[in-house]
Design an enzyme around this catalytic site. Sequence first.
Site, mmCIF file in Angstrom:
data_model
loop_
_atom_site.group_PDB
_atom_site.id
_atom_site.type_symbol
_atom_site.label_atom_id
_atom_site.label_comp_id
_atom_site.label_asym_id
_atom_site.label_seq_id
_atom_site.Cartn_x
_atom_site.Cartn_y
_atom_site.Cartn_z
ATOM 1 N N GLN A 141 54.571 108.110 65.892
ATOM 2 C CA GLN A 141 55.899 108.697 65.908
ATOM 3 C C GLN A 141 55.990 109.860 64.927
ATOM 4 O O GLN A 141 55.527 109.772 63.795
ATOM 5 C CB GLN A 141 56.923 107.617 65.542
ATOM 6 C CG GLN A 141 58.352 107.990 65.858
ATOM 7 C CD GLN A 141 59.263 106.772 65.853
ATOM 8 O OE1 GLN A 141 58.813 105.652 66.037
ATOM 9 N NE2 GLN A 141 60.546 106.989 65.657
ATOM 10 N N SER A 171 49.749 103.809 63.718
ATOM 11 C CA SER A 171 50.956 103.029 64.013
ATOM 12 C C SER A 171 51.122 102.864 65.523
ATOM 13 O O SER A 171 50.309 102.210 66.174
ATOM 14 C CB SER A 171 52.174 103.701 63.361
ATOM 15 O OG SER A 171 53.294 102.860 63.409
ATOM 16 N N LEU A 172 52.141 103.475 66.130
ATOM 17 C CA LEU A 172 52.321 103.407 67.582
ATOM 18 C C LEU A 172 51.040 103.782 68.317
ATOM 19 O O LEU A 172 50.702 103.194 69.357
ATOM 20 C CB LEU A 172 53.444 104.362 67.999
ATOM 21 C CG LEU A 172 53.471 104.740 69.481
ATOM 22 C CD1 LEU A 172 53.951 103.566 70.311
ATOM 23 C CD2 LEU A 172 54.303 105.976 69.715
ATOM 24 N N ARG A 205 58.714 97.285 71.537
ATOM 25 C CA ARG A 205 58.486 97.652 70.135
ATOM 26 C C ARG A 205 59.506 98.683 69.665
ATOM 27 O O ARG A 205 60.104 98.555 68.592
ATOM 28 C CB ARG A 205 57.062 98.196 69.984
ATOM 29 C CG ARG A 205 56.627 98.517 68.553
ATOM 30 C CD ARG A 205 55.199 99.049 68.578
ATOM 31 N NE ARG A 205 54.612 99.237 67.249
ATOM 32 C CZ ARG A 205 54.704 100.343 66.531
ATOM 33 N NH1 ARG A 205 55.364 101.397 67.022
ATOM 34 N NH2 ARG A 205 54.128 100.421 65.336
ATOM 35 N N HIS A 208 57.110 99.560 58.810
ATOM 36 C CA HIS A 208 55.976 99.041 58.027
ATOM 37 C C HIS A 208 56.430 98.491 56.669
ATOM 38 O O HIS A 208 55.774 98.702 55.649
ATOM 39 C CB HIS A 208 54.890 100.117 57.857
ATOM 40 C CG HIS A 208 54.340 100.599 59.155
ATOM 41 N ND1 HIS A 208 53.509 99.825 59.944
ATOM 42 C CD2 HIS A 208 54.535 101.762 59.838
ATOM 43 C CE1 HIS A 208 53.211 100.507 61.039
ATOM 44 N NE2 HIS A 208 53.815 101.678 60.998
ATOM 45 N N GLN A 228 51.045 94.511 61.995
ATOM 46 C CA GLN A 228 51.225 95.955 61.829
ATOM 47 C C GLN A 228 52.677 96.336 61.527
ATOM 48 O O GLN A 228 52.942 97.283 60.790
ATOM 49 C CB GLN A 228 50.766 96.671 63.109
ATOM 50 C CG GLN A 228 50.732 98.182 63.015
ATOM 51 C CD GLN A 228 51.057 98.853 64.316
ATOM 52 O OE1 GLN A 228 52.175 98.763 64.800
ATOM 53 N NE2 GLN A 228 50.060 99.509 64.901
#
Length: 322
Positions: free
Chosen positions: A24, A104-105, A129, A214, A263
């Site tokens: 992102q 991440s994503l 998500r 996170h 995560q």
Amino acid sequence: VYLGSYPREMGKVRMSTVFLFPGQGSQKVGMGKDLVETSASAKRRYEEANDIMGMDLAKLSFEGPEETLRQTEVTQPALFVVSVVLAELVMAGGLTPSFSAGHSLGEYSALTTANVFTFTEALTLVKLRGDAMSQAGQERSGTMAAVIGLDADAVECICDKASEGAEVAVPANFNSPGQIVISGNVDAVKNAMKLAEKSGATKAIELNVSGAFHSPLMEAAKMSMKKALDKISLNRAQFPIVMNVSAEAVSEPEKIKENLIRQLDNPVRWIETVETLQDLGATDFVEVGPGRVLQGLNRRIDRTLSTRGIERFDQIKELALA
């Protein structure tokens, strides 16, 4: 560290290509439009995506508005789709990675490319998500900030000092030496920013995000993802993925699932991820997706790394021939 059955030469892994997938923040209006205009398979993927999302994701990706595209629940599926479509086109052209990683994503794009999920399964998870993270951000207000010019130990110490009771600040992204993102409750993060500047940080910049990603504030999103992941069967990865939480190469379904769940409220260890890939013998890094964020981080981690990017259809042939 997993090496599996991947080729070795004189005791080392042969020169190999890594696909890196952005997260992102890399989205931009217009991404993927040329792919659909040029490729029938890309057009089919976007039609599938529109059906799964119950909205015209393609139109939002191609035309915006930018304000809507920046919303977490839209950004994540849109980035996932364009990244996977690009990877599929590159691989159809003959270039297959030996390893992969995603920020991440981007980890979902990496895992889909390695056939851990089907496209439909992965996009359904990514939709959940994005929705879950957006909802968690509304329920427990938080923020994030980039701290520039301090090392990891200093930032961790600052976060500990800024946290008090239920108010927490934690490292969220270890992006590159001297660039660490922190996350948590608004007051704790702002306190950490002041402490960072007093400790000699070049600057501390609050990020325009909808939640404390996170961090422990994502606990509700983590539980939602666990329930969803427990309902599906994952395949063994066709090539190892170096994952955010552990910075270790993983291929086994159960370990992948565990890492994906963790995560949500654990930091992205990107510096260690890139270093692990180097240790595995990776020599050619390719950022697959819009923007140049990961290429920039690679340069800061190790300027000697060969790093390229691909975000348009006309780059696919160039990449395969390079």
